[in-house]
Motif scaffolding. Sequence first.
Motif, PDB file in Angstrom:
ATOM      1  N   ALA A  67       0.846  -1.196   0.000  1.00 21.29           N
ATOM      2  CA  ALA A  67       0.000   0.000   0.000  1.00 21.29           C
ATOM      3  C   ALA A  67       0.883   1.248   0.000  1.00 21.29           C
ATOM      4  N   LEU A  68       0.432   2.266  -0.713  1.00 28.31           N
ATOM      5  CA  LEU A  68       1.206   3.499  -0.816  1.00 28.31           C
ATOM      6  C   LEU A  68       0.955   4.402   0.386  1.00 28.31           C
ATOM      7  N   THR A  69       1.964   5.181   0.723  1.00 25.63           N
ATOM      8  CA  THR A  69       1.819   6.146   1.811  1.00 25.63           C
ATOM      9  C   THR A  69       1.083   7.382   1.312  1.00 25.63           C
ATOM     10  N   ILE A  70       0.670   8.222   2.248  1.00 25.64           N
ATOM     11  CA  ILE A  70       0.003   9.471   1.874  1.00 25.64           C
ATOM     12  C   ILE A  70       0.942  10.325   1.016  1.00 25.64           C
ATOM     13  N   ALA A  71       2.208  10.386   1.403  1.00 30.46           N
ATOM     14  CA  ALA A  71       3.172  11.175   0.626  1.00 30.46           C
ATOM     15  C   ALA A  71       3.287  10.665  -0.809  1.00 30.46           C
ATOM     16  N   CYS A  72       3.286   9.372  -0.972  1.00 30.48           N
ATOM     17  CA  CYS A  72       3.394   8.797  -2.314  1.00 30.48           C
ATOM     18  C   CYS A  72       2.138   9.103  -3.128  1.00 30.48           C
ATOM     19  N   TRP A  73       0.961   9.043  -2.489  1.00 24.49           N
ATOM     20  CA  TRP A  73      -0.276   9.394  -3.185  1.00 24.49           C
ATOM     21  C   TRP A  73      -0.272  10.860  -3.589  1.00 24.49           C
ATOM     22  N   ILE A  74       0.239  11.717  -2.720  1.00 20.41           N
ATOM     23  CA  ILE A  74       0.316  13.141  -3.059  1.00 20.41           C
ATOM     24  C   ILE A  74       1.167  13.339  -4.304  1.00 20.41           C
ATOM     25  N   ILE A  75       2.291  12.662  -4.369  1.00 19.85           N
ATOM     26  CA  ILE A  75       3.182  12.770  -5.533  1.00 19.85           C
ATOM     27  C   ILE A  75       2.481  12.245  -6.792  1.00 19.85           C
ATOM     28  N   HIS A  76       1.818  11.103  -6.682  1.00 22.60           N
ATOM     29  CA  HIS A  76       1.135  10.530  -7.845  1.00 22.60           C
ATOM     30  C   HIS A  76       0.055  11.467  -8.370  1.00 22.60           C
ATOM     31  N   VAL A  77      -0.798  11.941  -7.490  1.00 27.28           N
ATOM     32  CA  VAL A  77      -1.922  12.775  -7.925  1.00 27.28           C
ATOM     33  C   VAL A  77      -1.442  14.122  -8.453  1.00 27.28           C
ATOM     34  N   THR A  78      -0.490  14.750  -7.766  1.00 24.20           N
ATOM     35  CA  THR A  78      -0.006  16.048  -8.251  1.00 24.20           C
ATOM     36  C   THR A  78       0.729  15.903  -9.576  1.00 24.20           C
ATOM     37  N   SER A  79       1.358  14.775  -9.813  1.00 18.72           N
ATOM     38  CA  SER A  79       2.003  14.547 -11.114  1.00 18.72           C
ATOM     39  C   SER A  79       0.963  14.515 -12.229  1.00 18.72           C
TER      40      SER A  79
END
Length: 142
Positions: A28-40
Amino acid sequence: HTPYLAGFMDVPASSLPWTATHPEPENALTIACWIIHVTSLVEFLVAMGFCWRWADVVDNPRWKGLTWGLIPLHSSGITACTYHLFYNSIPILVPLQAFLTCVGNTTAMIAAYRIAISNGWDVPWGEIPFLSTSEDNSDEDT
């Protein structure tokens, strides 16, 4: 599995109602990783919008072609996020993402080439070593 940074910025299990029946897997991805994915993904849309607007500013419609050429790459990013959203449980998304990335790289390259040609760039065929003829190479040796 050891959580990265002792689980800092992991999604807390207590905030997910389904964790009692379906615990989050180790991948499972961390919140920080999700932030990076979505903002990308958002950043990519903004860049595509800038290319579209730039076509009008410089009166060169080839820039709009770059926007169209980037759509498969953006779709590849959406595919990756979808894959992670479902905890990597939809295996068909992996080859689909690879396909979209390959197509997107090709269409982006073609669009960039069209922009360059429309701005007066000329392909230096004689300067490309594996495309030059033997006569071209003999001139360089002397």
